[in-house]
Scaffold this motif. Structure first.
Motif, short mmCIF file in Angstrom:
data_model
loop_
_atom_site.label_atom_id
_atom_site.label_comp_id
_atom_site.label_asym_id
_atom_site.label_seq_id
_atom_site.Cartn_x
_atom_site.Cartn_y
_atom_site.Cartn_z
N UNK A 179 -83.81 17.64 1.44
CA UNK A 179 -84.50 16.86 0.41
C UNK A 179 -83.50 16.41 -0.64
N UNK A 180 -83.67 15.17 -1.08
CA UNK A 180 -82.76 14.58 -2.07
C UNK A 180 -83.07 15.13 -3.46
N UNK A 181 -82.02 15.59 -4.17
CA UNK A 181 -82.19 16.06 -5.54
C UNK A 181 -82.32 14.86 -6.45
N UNK A 182 -83.45 14.79 -7.17
CA UNK A 182 -83.72 13.71 -8.11
C UNK A 182 -83.25 14.10 -9.51
N UNK A 183 -83.57 15.31 -9.92
CA UNK A 183 -83.20 15.78 -11.26
C UNK A 183 -83.22 17.30 -11.26
N UNK A 184 -82.42 17.87 -12.13
CA UNK A 184 -82.38 19.32 -12.31
C UNK A 184 -82.26 19.59 -13.80
N UNK A 185 -83.15 20.43 -14.30
CA UNK A 185 -83.18 20.73 -15.74
C UNK A 185 -83.24 22.23 -15.95
N UNK A 236 -86.21 21.90 -10.58
CA UNK A 236 -85.49 21.03 -9.67
C UNK A 236 -86.48 20.07 -9.03
N UNK A 237 -86.28 18.76 -9.20
CA UNK A 237 -87.13 17.75 -8.59
C UNK A 237 -86.47 17.28 -7.30
#
Length: 136
Positions: free
Chosen positions: A32-38, A48-49
């Motif tokens: 799955x592609x990482x969109x955002x991590x906060x 993790x999105x």
């Protein structure tokens, strides 16, 4: 009786017991592609999105020592299921007209989108997440 006019699955949120291991599994093994991590400092938590090919997403959360799921969010396992809607107010009104209790509407701190939670008959947490009609 009106219905909330669900438009599709927006995201599924999962609370994991080991963030690094779960990140490797979903992003590495499943691809799955990482969109955002906060890192959410106030909650000592990671978010993790991850994007699925059809546009749906998985939100992966960590929390310090999450208990096994008894019934509510913030426990290890599936956190909630979210359904995309284009008119949150009308969807909430339809649920309430059907006797469903709905939490107050909130705003996502990262996207600015409006959302709310309610439960199915077994107490499974469900979410309505407002999206624009053009984003479906």
């Amino acid at each position: 009786m009106p219905t909330p006019a669900l438009r599709g699955l927006h995201h599924a949120a999962i609370i994991c017991s080991d963030y690094a291991r779960s990140k490797r599994f979903y992003a590495g093994l499943l691809g799955l592609r990482i969109v955002a991590e906060h890192h959410r400092e106030a909650r000592c938590s990671w978010k993790l999105d991850l994007a699925l090919p059809d546009g749906a997403q998985i939100e992966l959360f960590s929390f310090p020592e999450p208990p096994p799921r008894p019934s509510r969010p913030e426990a290890r396992g599936l956190r909630h299921l979210a359904f995309a809607v284009t008119d949150l107010d009308a969807s909430v009104a339809a649920l309430q007209a059907g006797g469903v209790e709905v939490e107050p509407i909130r705003v996502d701190e990262y996207t600015g989108a409006r959302f709310t939670f309610f439960a199915d008959p077994d107490g499974l947490p469900l979410e309505l997440y407002e999206v624009s009609a053009g984003s479906l």
